[in-house]
Scaffold this motif. Structure first.
Motif, PDB file in Angstrom:
ATOM      1  N   GLY A 136      28.500  45.900  35.676  1.00 19.98           N
ATOM      2  CA  GLY A 136      27.470  46.762  35.114  1.00 19.98           C
ATOM      3  C   GLY A 136      27.380  48.070  35.856  1.00 19.98           C
ATOM      4  N   LEU A 137      26.304  48.792  35.593  1.00 26.18           N
ATOM      5  CA  LEU A 137      26.037  50.079  36.217  1.00 26.18           C
ATOM      6  C   LEU A 137      24.983  49.893  37.300  1.00 26.18           C
ATOM      7  N   VAL A 138      25.248  50.398  38.490  1.00 20.93           N
ATOM      8  CA  VAL A 138      24.328  50.265  39.613  1.00 20.93           C
ATOM      9  C   VAL A 138      24.350  51.550  40.426  1.00 20.93           C
ATOM     10  N   GLN A 139      23.257  51.850  41.051  1.00 20.51           N
ATOM     11  CA  GLN A 139      23.198  53.027  41.919  1.00 20.51           C
ATOM     12  C   GLN A 139      23.864  52.729  43.258  1.00 20.51           C
ATOM     13  N   GLN A 160      40.835  47.819  39.633  1.00 16.66           N
ATOM     14  CA  GLN A 160      41.682  48.923  39.183  1.00 16.66           C
ATOM     15  C   GLN A 160      40.803  50.063  38.704  1.00 16.66           C
ATOM     16  N   ALA A 161      40.912  51.192  39.389  1.00 16.23           N
ATOM     17  CA  ALA A 161      40.191  52.396  39.006  1.00 16.23           C
ATOM     18  C   ALA A 161      41.072  53.218  38.052  1.00 16.23           C
ATOM     19  N   PRO A 162      40.475  54.086  37.259  1.00 17.64           N
ATOM     20  CA  PRO A 162      41.265  54.895  36.319  1.00 17.64           C
ATOM     21  C   PRO A 162      42.360  55.674  37.030  1.00 17.64           C
ATOM     22  N   GLY A 163      43.569  55.587  36.521  1.00 14.92           N
ATOM     23  CA  GLY A 163      44.685  56.331  37.085  1.00 14.92           C
ATOM     24  C   GLY A 163      45.258  55.760  38.360  1.00 14.92           C
ATOM     25  N   LYS A 164      44.765  54.594  38.768  1.00 13.43           N
ATOM     26  CA  LYS A 164      45.249  53.985  40.006  1.00 13.43           C
ATOM     27  C   LYS A 164      45.835  52.611  39.741  1.00 13.43           C
ATOM     28  N   PRO A 196      30.199  54.798  45.272  1.00 14.41           N
ATOM     29  CA  PRO A 196      30.864  55.301  44.047  1.00 14.41           C
ATOM     30  C   PRO A 196      32.350  54.978  44.002  1.00 14.41           C
ATOM     31  N   GLU A 197      32.992  54.932  45.159  1.00 15.18           N
ATOM     32  CA  GLU A 197      34.423  54.626  45.191  1.00 15.18           C
ATOM     33  C   GLU A 197      34.727  53.164  44.880  1.00 15.18           C
ATOM     34  N   ASP A 198      33.713  52.328  44.757  1.00 16.00           N
ATOM     35  CA  ASP A 198      33.905  50.941  44.319  1.00 16.00           C
ATOM     36  C   ASP A 198      34.005  50.837  42.795  1.00 16.00           C
ATOM     37  N   THR A 199      33.772  51.940  42.102  1.00 16.67           N
ATOM     38  CA  THR A 199      33.847  51.940  40.648  1.00 16.67           C
ATOM     39  C   THR A 199      35.253  51.575  40.174  1.00 16.67           C
ATOM     40  N   ALA A 200      35.345  50.561  39.338  1.00 19.43           N
ATOM     41  CA  ALA A 200      36.640  50.067  38.862  1.00 19.43           C
ATOM     42  C   ALA A 200      36.394  48.925  37.882  1.00 19.43           C
ATOM     43  N   VAL A 201      37.464  48.506  37.231  1.00 22.09           N
ATOM     44  CA  VAL A 201      37.459  47.232  36.523  1.00 22.09           C
ATOM     45  C   VAL A 201      37.863  46.167  37.531  1.00 22.09           C
ATOM     46  N   TYR A 202      37.061  45.123  37.621  1.00 28.74           N
ATOM     47  CA  TYR A 202      37.311  44.048  38.584  1.00 28.74           C
ATOM     48  C   TYR A 202      37.886  42.842  37.846  1.00 28.74           C
ATOM     49  N   TYR A 203      38.969  42.300  38.414  1.00 31.15           N
ATOM     50  CA  TYR A 203      39.673  41.169  37.821  1.00 31.15           C
ATOM     51  C   TYR A 203      39.684  39.994  38.786  1.00 31.15           C
ATOM     52  N   CYS A 204      39.497  38.797  38.261  1.00 28.22           N
ATOM     53  CA  CYS A 204      39.777  37.634  39.078  1.00 28.22           C
ATOM     54  C   CYS A 204      41.125  37.073  38.680  1.00 28.22           C
ATOM     55  N   ALA A 205      41.733  36.369  39.620  1.00 29.54           N
ATOM     56  CA  ALA A 205      43.075  35.844  39.413  1.00 29.54           C
ATOM     57  C   ALA A 205      43.205  34.508  40.117  1.00 29.54           C
ATOM     58  N   GLY A 240      38.822  41.116  32.976  1.00 25.22           N
ATOM     59  CA  GLY A 240      38.202  42.178  33.761  1.00 25.22           C
ATOM     60  C   GLY A 240      36.766  42.456  33.375  1.00 25.22           C
ATOM     61  N   THR A 241      36.004  42.966  34.331  1.00 24.54           N
ATOM     62  CA  THR A 241      34.625  43.374  34.092  1.00 24.54           C
ATOM     63  C   THR A 241      34.409  44.720  34.786  1.00 24.54           C
ATOM     64  N   GLN A 242      33.755  45.638  34.079  1.00 25.27           N
ATOM     65  CA  GLN A 242      33.576  46.995  34.590  1.00 25.27           C
ATOM     66  C   GLN A 242      32.423  47.059  35.585  1.00 25.27           C
ATOM     67  N   VAL A 243      32.684  47.679  36.718  1.00 24.25           N
ATOM     68  CA  VAL A 243      31.642  47.980  37.702  1.00 24.25           C
ATOM     69  C   VAL A 243      31.608  49.494  37.874  1.00 24.25           C
ATOM     70  N   THR A 244      30.441  50.082  37.655  1.00 25.97           N
ATOM     71  CA  THR A 244      30.272  51.517  37.801  1.00 25.97           C
ATOM     72  C   THR A 244      29.144  51.779  38.785  1.00 25.97           C
ATOM     73  N   VAL A 245      29.444  52.535  39.832  1.00 30.62           N
ATOM     74  CA  VAL A 245      28.456  52.849  40.858  1.00 30.62           C
ATOM     75  C   VAL A 245      28.164  54.345  40.782  1.00 30.62           C
ATOM     76  N   SER A 246      26.930  54.684  40.506  1.00 34.70           N
ATOM     77  CA  SER A 246      26.543  56.086  40.391  1.00 34.70           C
ATOM     78  C   SER A 246      26.025  56.614  41.724  1.00 34.70           C
ATOM     79  N   SER A 247      26.252  57.878  41.961  1.00 35.37           N
ATOM     80  CA  SER A 247      25.827  58.483  43.238  1.00 35.37           C
ATOM     81  C   SER A 247      24.424  59.054  43.139  1.00 35.37           C
TER      82      SER A 247
END
Length: 124
Positions: A10-13, A39-43, A88-97, A117-124
């Motif tokens: 989800g979205l968290v501060q 996995q973050a966008p472009g990485k 904020p740098e923790d923002t990514a899609v998180y996958y378990c394996a 995957g599940t989306q994690v978004t950290v806002s600044s």
């Protein structure tokens, strides 16, 4: 065959917390080591944490040490990732394996099954 379903993103501060869950179906969950990757966008997808079959041994990527905790409940076929002091740098899609065998590794190629995957978004 193991199917993995992540939840809890989800979205968290910044500075907040989230707990991710990964529910596994199939047999012999306790015979698999489990890992969390992101996995973050472009990485590329990168290692976050892993846990051995019993839950007695865990490893973390350096940037999450002291902030994230991986755990598992073999009776519930579930692995968790408790994330605190999020940045904020923790923002990514998180996958378990899941990896056949008793110990996890750092490498995506070593894992046999992946969740969606599940989306994690950290806002600044």
């Amino acid at each position: 065959q193991v199917q993995l379903v992540e939840s809890g993103g989800g979205l968290v501060q910044a500075g907040g917390s989230l707990r991710l869950s990964c529910a596994a179906s199939g047999r012999m969950f306790s015979s698999y080591a489990m890992g969390w990757f992101r996995q973050a966008p472009g990485k590329e997808r990168e290692f976050v944490a892993n846990i051995n079959w019993s839950g007695g041994r865990t490893y973390y990527e350096d940037s999450v040490k002291g902030r994230f905790t991986i755990s598992r409940d073999n009776a519930k076929n579930t692995v968790y990732l408790q994330m605190s002091s999020l940045k904020p740098e923790d923002t990514a899609v998180y996958y378990c394996a899941a990896r056949r065998g008793y110990s996890g590794t750092y490498y995506t190629s070593d894992y046999d099954y992946w969740g969606q995957g599940t989306q994690v978004t950290v806002s600044s």
